[in-house]
Design an enzyme around this catalytic site. Structure first.
Site, PDB file in Angstrom:
ATOM      1  CG  PHE A 162      -1.707  -1.273   1.388  1.00 47.54           C
ATOM      2  CD1 PHE A 162      -2.937  -1.412   0.774  1.00 47.54           C
ATOM      3  CD2 PHE A 162      -1.213  -2.335   2.137  1.00 47.54           C
ATOM      4  CE1 PHE A 162      -3.664  -2.584   0.889  1.00 47.54           C
ATOM      5  CE2 PHE A 162      -1.926  -3.512   2.267  1.00 47.54           C
ATOM      6  CZ  PHE A 162      -3.160  -3.641   1.636  1.00 47.54           C
ATOM      7  CG  HIS A 206       2.953  -7.089   7.072  1.00 44.71           C
ATOM      8  ND1 HIS A 206       4.001  -7.611   6.346  1.00 44.71           N
ATOM      9  CD2 HIS A 206       1.823  -7.476   6.430  1.00 44.71           C
ATOM     10  CE1 HIS A 206       3.515  -8.283   5.312  1.00 44.71           C
ATOM     11  NE2 HIS A 206       2.208  -8.208   5.342  1.00 44.71           N
ATOM     12  CB  ALA A 217      -5.358 -14.357  12.257  1.00 41.85           C
ATOM     13  CB  SER A 271      -4.668  -7.307   0.092  1.00 40.92           C
ATOM     14  OG  SER A 271      -4.180  -8.628   0.109  1.00 40.92           O
ATOM     15  CB  CYS A 291      -2.368  -6.290   4.735  1.00 44.75           C
ATOM     16  SG  CYS A 291      -2.655  -7.195   3.187  1.00 44.75           S
ATOM     17  CB  THR A 340       6.394  13.742   7.595  1.00 39.66           C
ATOM     18  OG1 THR A 340       6.209  13.507   6.205  1.00 39.66           O
ATOM     19  CG2 THR A 340       7.841  14.113   7.858  1.00 39.66           C
ATOM     20  CB  THR A 347      -7.820 -11.929   2.954  1.00 37.06           C
ATOM     21  OG1 THR A 347      -6.397 -11.970   2.987  1.00 37.06           O
ATOM     22  CG2 THR A 347      -8.318 -12.634   1.710  1.00 37.06           C
TER      23      THR A 347
END
Length: 241
Positions: A2, A108, A70, A47, A54, A159, A56
């Protein structure tokens, strides 16, 4: 992959901690509604970044989509704290033909940080975040955060403006436009935010540590040997060794 440029804010419409449907898979699922702007080209298995994580797509309609969460996702992110009605930042996986305006965001999440201050500065907002203490299993994210570096907060590419290792804090600024496009502008002191640090810093750290350490067979690495010989040579010339 992404960019951290949020496309749309969706709304959590359903949370099912034990979804026994085929698309739920017998685990924790979440359905995000009010999402039609990003679902025109959606497919099962796509995704989508939800608050920087991220996930599914397991089921979708023209206005909503379902994802599974999960145990690792629930322990590493703030998604388990969401409630029906919560606003979430959404971004589809980047396409190869678009401008890459943010930075490389994997989706992640590294950890969850807490909003420690929120200060209005003109038409912008200064946000400061407190990072948790690091552990052996989960090192502090602060080691990878530098002033003017990239960071992803709830999936938004921002930033870094300030960093204090002693206080375990870092800050960002939200311009007026950004405040209306993401959920960070609605955060209050004490709220949690998903953080993903720049992956380059982690790769560099691992490479340097490996280069300076011993090899798996017990012998020293080439870089370690070079440094040791250089130090020995300097000491020898100074008459120390």
């Amino acid at each position: 992959m992404f960019t951290g440029l949020i496309e749309h804010m969706g709304v959590v419409s359903v949370i099912d901690e034990l979804d026994t449907t085929e698309s739920g898979g017998g685990g924790w699922s979440m359905t995000i509604g009010d999402s039609s702007p990003i679902l025109g080209d959606c497919h099962i298995g796509d995704s989508i970044s939800v608050n920087g994580c991220c996930l599914t797509v397991t089921e979708f309609t023209k206005d909503a989509f379902k994802v599974g969460l999960a145990p690792e996702t629930l322990s590493r992110t703030n998604l388990g704290q969401l409630k029906v009605g919560s606003l979430v930042n959404l971004e589809r996986a980047v396409a190869g033909h678009v401008r890459f305006g943010g930075h490389f965001v994997q989706g992640h999440v590294d950890d969850v940080v807490t909003v420690s201050s929120k200060i209005q500065d003109g038409n912008s907002i200064r946000l400061t975040f407190k990072a948790p203490e690091g552990t052996t299993e989960r090192p502090s994210v602060l080691r990878y955060i530098i002033p003017k570096g990239f960071i992803a907060l709830d999936g938004t590419s921002l930033t870094v403006t300030t960093v204090s290792d002693n206080e375990r804090t870092f800050g960002v600024m939200l311009i007026a436009h950004t405040q209306t496009k993401i959920n960070l502008g609605n955060k209050s002191v004490g709220d949690t935010v998903n953080v993903e640090v720049d992956m380059v810093g982690k790769y560099v750290e691992k490479s340097v540590v490996a280069a300076m350490g011993d090899l798996e067979d017990g012998g020293p690495s080439n870089l370690k040997t070079f440094v040791e010989r250089t130090v020995e040579d300097i000491l020898r010339r100074k008459g120390v060794a």
